[in-house]
Design a protein around this motif. Structure first.
Motif, PDB file in Angstrom:
ATOM      1  N   MET A   1      -9.061   1.399  -6.313  1.00  0.00           N
ATOM      2  CA  MET A   1      -8.355   0.236  -5.812  1.00  0.00           C
ATOM      3  C   MET A   1      -7.364  -0.237  -6.873  1.00  0.00           C
ATOM      4  O   MET A   1      -7.724  -0.430  -8.018  1.00  0.00           O
ATOM      5  CB  MET A   1      -9.320  -0.904  -5.501  1.00  0.00           C
ATOM      6  N   GLY A   2      -6.134  -0.450  -6.439  1.00  0.00           N
ATOM      7  CA  GLY A   2      -5.103  -0.933  -7.340  1.00  0.00           C
ATOM      8  C   GLY A   2      -5.068  -2.443  -7.372  1.00  0.00           C
ATOM      9  O   GLY A   2      -5.912  -3.131  -6.802  1.00  0.00           O
ATOM     10  N   LYS A   3      -4.056  -2.957  -8.033  1.00  0.00           N
ATOM     11  CA  LYS A   3      -3.886  -4.404  -8.115  1.00  0.00           C
ATOM     12  C   LYS A   3      -3.525  -4.945  -6.737  1.00  0.00           C
ATOM     13  O   LYS A   3      -2.653  -4.418  -6.052  1.00  0.00           O
ATOM     14  CB  LYS A   3      -2.786  -4.729  -9.115  1.00  0.00           C
ATOM     15  N   ARG A   4      -4.180  -6.012  -6.342  1.00  0.00           N
ATOM     16  CA  ARG A   4      -3.932  -6.644  -5.044  1.00  0.00           C
ATOM     17  C   ARG A   4      -3.156  -7.933  -5.262  1.00  0.00           C
ATOM     18  O   ARG A   4      -3.370  -8.630  -6.234  1.00  0.00           O
ATOM     19  CB  ARG A   4      -5.244  -6.972  -4.348  1.00  0.00           C
ATOM     20  N   THR A   5      -2.317  -8.262  -4.290  1.00  0.00           N
ATOM     21  CA  THR A   5      -1.554  -9.493  -4.429  1.00  0.00           C
ATOM     22  C   THR A   5      -1.914 -10.537  -3.393  1.00  0.00           C
ATOM     23  O   THR A   5      -1.480 -11.662  -3.495  1.00  0.00           O
ATOM     24  CB  THR A   5      -0.040  -9.210  -4.335  1.00  0.00           C
ATOM     25  N   GLY A   6      -2.692 -10.214  -2.392  1.00  0.00           N
ATOM     26  CA  GLY A   6      -3.019 -11.208  -1.380  1.00  0.00           C
ATOM     27  C   GLY A   6      -4.113 -10.744  -0.442  1.00  0.00           C
ATOM     28  O   GLY A   6      -4.566  -9.600  -0.480  1.00  0.00           O
ATOM     29  N   ARG A  11      -7.700  -7.224   2.923  1.00  0.00           N
ATOM     30  CA  ARG A  11      -8.198  -6.966   4.276  1.00  0.00           C
ATOM     31  C   ARG A  11      -7.839  -5.554   4.715  1.00  0.00           C
ATOM     32  O   ARG A  11      -8.683  -4.816   5.241  1.00  0.00           O
ATOM     33  CB  ARG A  11      -7.600  -7.979   5.247  1.00  0.00           C
ATOM     34  N   ASP A  12      -6.602  -5.156   4.505  1.00  0.00           N
ATOM     35  CA  ASP A  12      -6.170  -3.824   4.913  1.00  0.00           C
ATOM     36  C   ASP A  12      -6.955  -2.729   4.197  1.00  0.00           C
ATOM     37  O   ASP A  12      -7.325  -1.721   4.802  1.00  0.00           O
ATOM     38  CB  ASP A  12      -4.672  -3.648   4.677  1.00  0.00           C
ATOM     39  N   GLU A  13      -7.228  -2.927   2.909  1.00  0.00           N
ATOM     40  CA  GLU A  13      -8.043  -1.951   2.164  1.00  0.00           C
ATOM     41  C   GLU A  13      -9.445  -1.868   2.739  1.00  0.00           C
ATOM     42  O   GLU A  13      -9.974  -0.778   2.944  1.00  0.00           O
ATOM     43  CB  GLU A  13      -8.131  -2.342   0.686  1.00  0.00           C
ATOM     44  N   LEU A  14     -10.038  -3.018   3.000  1.00  0.00           N
ATOM     45  CA  LEU A  14     -11.405  -3.033   3.528  1.00  0.00           C
ATOM     46  C   LEU A  14     -11.469  -2.431   4.926  1.00  0.00           C
ATOM     47  O   LEU A  14     -12.385  -1.671   5.245  1.00  0.00           O
ATOM     48  CB  LEU A  14     -11.957  -4.455   3.533  1.00  0.00           C
ATOM     49  N   GLY A  19     -15.465   2.997   9.763  1.00  0.00           N
ATOM     50  CA  GLY A  19     -16.315   2.121  10.560  1.00  0.00           C
ATOM     51  C   GLY A  19     -16.033   0.640  10.386  1.00  0.00           C
ATOM     52  O   GLY A  19     -16.544  -0.179  11.150  1.00  0.00           O
ATOM     53  N   ALA A  20     -15.221   0.271   9.415  1.00  0.00           N
ATOM     54  CA  ALA A  20     -14.992  -1.149   9.129  1.00  0.00           C
ATOM     55  C   ALA A  20     -14.238  -1.837  10.256  1.00  0.00           C
ATOM     56  O   ALA A  20     -14.572  -2.963  10.629  1.00  0.00           O
ATOM     57  CB  ALA A  20     -14.256  -1.319   7.810  1.00  0.00           C
TER      58      ALA A  20
END
Length: 98
Positions: A1-6, A11-14, A19-20
């Motif tokens: 996982m890279g740096k997230r900004t929001g 949410r998109d990563e998860l 199955g998510a």
């Protein structure tokens, strides 16, 4: 996982996990069904125990109202009848996710 900004990126990563998306959609449906039933019950000034007379226990009504369970169609039919409403099940075009 890279740096997230929001939140959207998190949410998109998860939701990209296997199955998510299906689990998220099931939780959304459970929440909406529970909220709708709870609002109708409260509009009638009924307690959970009064609605439970539809063939559920009070704890089951509480879990359902909080979005914690997805009831079967027969349970939804009993709830609709107890609330003096009609259960309507339909298919609709998907909504946009954003």
């Amino acid at each position: 996982m890279g740096k997230r900004t929001g939140w959207r990126e998190i949410r998109d990563e998860l939701l990209a996990e296997p199955g998510a998306a299906e689990a998220y959609e099931a939780a959304r449906i459970a929440f909406e069904l529970g909220r709708s039933t709870r609002e109708m019950r409260e509009a009638r000034n009924w307690t959970q125990a009064q609605l439970a007379a539809a063939g559920m226990t009070q704890p089951a009504v509480a879990r359902f109202g909080a979005g914690g369970t997805v009831p079967t169609i027969p349970v939804l039919e009993r709830l609709a009848r107890a609330l003096g409403t009609e259960l309507v099940v339909r298919f609709a075009e998907p909504r946009s996710s954003d």
